[in-house]
Design an enzyme around this catalytic site. Structure first.
Site, PDB file in Angstrom:
ATOM      1  N   TYR A   3     -40.235  95.716   6.677  1.00 36.75           N
ATOM      2  CA  TYR A   3     -39.326  96.846   6.919  1.00 36.75           C
ATOM      3  C   TYR A   3     -38.646  97.740   5.964  1.00 36.75           C
ATOM      4  CZ  TYR A   3     -40.432  95.508  12.300  1.00 36.75           C
ATOM      5  OH  TYR A   3     -40.667  95.623  13.769  1.00 36.75           O
ATOM      6  N   HIS A  61     -45.999  87.730  12.209  1.00 34.47           N
ATOM      7  CA  HIS A  61     -45.903  89.440  12.041  1.00 34.47           C
ATOM      8  C   HIS A  61     -47.389  89.874  12.815  1.00 34.47           C
ATOM      9  CE1 HIS A  61     -43.562  93.051  11.216  1.00 34.47           C
ATOM     10  NE2 HIS A  61     -43.687  93.804  12.331  1.00 34.47           N
ATOM     11  N   PRO A 113     -39.593  99.435  23.314  1.00 37.05           N
ATOM     12  CA  PRO A 113     -39.321  99.547  24.995  1.00 37.05           C
ATOM     13  C   PRO A 113     -39.199 100.672  24.836  1.00 37.05           C
ATOM     14  CG  PRO A 113     -37.581  98.389  23.319  1.00 37.05           C
ATOM     15  CD  PRO A 113     -38.801  98.762  22.705  1.00 37.05           C
ATOM     16  N   LEU A 114     -38.824 101.711  24.007  1.00 38.73           N
ATOM     17  CA  LEU A 114     -38.492 103.272  24.601  1.00 38.73           C
ATOM     18  C   LEU A 114     -39.555 104.407  23.781  1.00 38.73           C
ATOM     19  CD1 LEU A 114     -34.244 103.401  23.728  1.00 38.73           C
ATOM     20  CD2 LEU A 114     -35.991 102.898  25.640  1.00 38.73           C
ATOM     21  N   GLY A 115     -41.037 103.736  23.836  1.00 37.61           N
ATOM     22  CA  GLY A 115     -41.956 104.298  23.413  1.00 37.61           C
ATOM     23  C   GLY A 115     -41.035 105.373  22.002  1.00 37.61           C
ATOM     24  N   PHE A 141     -39.665 108.518  22.444  1.00 39.14           N
ATOM     25  CA  PHE A 141     -39.570 109.422  23.410  1.00 39.14           C
ATOM     26  C   PHE A 141     -38.697 108.902  24.749  1.00 39.14           C
ATOM     27  CE2 PHE A 141     -42.344 110.603  26.715  1.00 39.14           C
ATOM     28  CZ  PHE A 141     -43.160 111.721  26.941  1.00 39.14           C
TER      29      PHE A 141
END
Length: 334
Positions: A59, A139, A218-220, A223
């Protein structure tokens, strides 16, 4: 004073029921961001009880995200459960192996050959400013290396005291079983949310083996917060078909039904999405991301929300009617 959240078990590792994903705190993810804001976000997560922090050596450039996390937890290491990943930041001189799955915006390359794994870990330890990693993930499995070989080298890190628990990410059910056969796997990370269902066979394998499930995105990719109407030019989500202008408009229109559910419960859409995930299995620990302290606190508060079975049935009935338009960033589910 740091808040304490309910805990859950990932194998033999106890963590807060909701963690914090640090990926979006590096530039080039959701647009530009300075390090001071990133550090403030991590510290806000810690204060709100999100002491299970997730990062990766891939990252940001040159381990940026790990170094940012290391800066944020300096002096507080004993409060933190620290998770990071390896394999995508292929070291100089190592052969880069193309993955058979990839993201819409680039080809993903990996090297999980055993001879490089100690070096990956030592680099992450330096970046994070610590002498031990609590949860160390592969990963992505390397298509040119048997997962047993990669996990065998990871197990040596546990024996050497550099790593406490092992995890795997983006694997098939069969790969999870093979990995667990070499060394106990504490957690499997996989994309899972209200708009990206989990592989039921992966969930079944995790349950049978006593492996915790850590949903990423987990929150798309934001979105499901209900707040994404357009993206900046430098936002990597522009590369996902599900976020192009027409698809995003169509998805916002259909998923508006979630707002009614959330309003009826007196919670936000983000909290609805996270609480729903928590109710899918007792060993599920999502790791939402955010750059905004108020949103981070809101997300972590979902750990204390209880959904009645009738409410869950109502949510599932709504979700069954929704069909998202376009693919997510990860093009081929494993």
């Amino acid at each position: 004073m740091t808040k304490t959240l309910p805990t859950r078990s990932l194998g033999q590792l106890d963590v807060p029921a909701i963690g914090f994903g640090a990926m979006v705190l590096s530039p080039g993810m959701y647009g530009e961001i300075d390090d001071d804001r990133g550090v403030a976000a991590i510290r806000a997560a810690i204060e709100a009880g999100g002491t299970f922090l997730d990062t990766s050596d891939a990252y940001g450039d040159d381990g940026h995200n790990e170094r940012l996390v290391g800066r944020a937890i300096r002096g507080r290491r004993d409060e933190i459960t620290l998770a990071t990943k390896f394999g995508l930041a292929v070291p100089e001189g190592a052969e880069a192996h193309p993955l058979q799955v990839g993201f819409a915006f680039e080809e993903l390359l990996v090297n999980a050959e055993p001879k490089y794994i100690k070096g990956y870990a030592e680099s992450s330890l330096r970046n994070l400013g610590t002498d031990v990693i609590d949860l160390y993930y592969l990963h992505f499995p390397d298509p040119q290396v048997p997962i047993e070989d990669s996990v065998g080298a990871m197990a040596e890190l546990v024996a050497d005291g550099k790593v406490r628990h092992l995890g795997v990410s983006n694997v098939t059910p069969q790969e999870l079983r093979r990995a667990h056969g070499v060394h106990p796997i504490a957690a499997v990370q996989t994309e899972w949310s209200m708009w990206r269902p989990v592989d039921p066979e992966l969930l079944e394998a995790a349950r049978e083996l006593g492996v915790g499930v850590v949903p990423w995105s987990p929150l798309g990719a934001g979105f499901l917060t209900g707040t994404v109407e357009r993206l900046g030019a430098d936002d990597f989500r522009n590369n996902a078909p599900r976020f192009d202008a027409d698809s995003l408009a169509a998805n916002n229109a259909s998923y508006a039904a979630l707002q009614t559910l959330a309003a009826d419960l007196g919670i936000t859409r983000s909290q609805l999405a996270l609480a729903w995930l928590l109710h899918q299995d007792a060993a599920v620990v999502p790791i939402p991301s955010s750059r905004t302290p108020a949103h981070i606190e809101e997300n972590l508060a979902a750990a204390e929300i209880t959904l009645h079975p009738d409410t869950l049935a109502r949510i599932d009935a709504v979700l069954a009617r929704l069909e998202p338009v376009g693919a997510t960033l990860l093009q081929d589910a494993r």
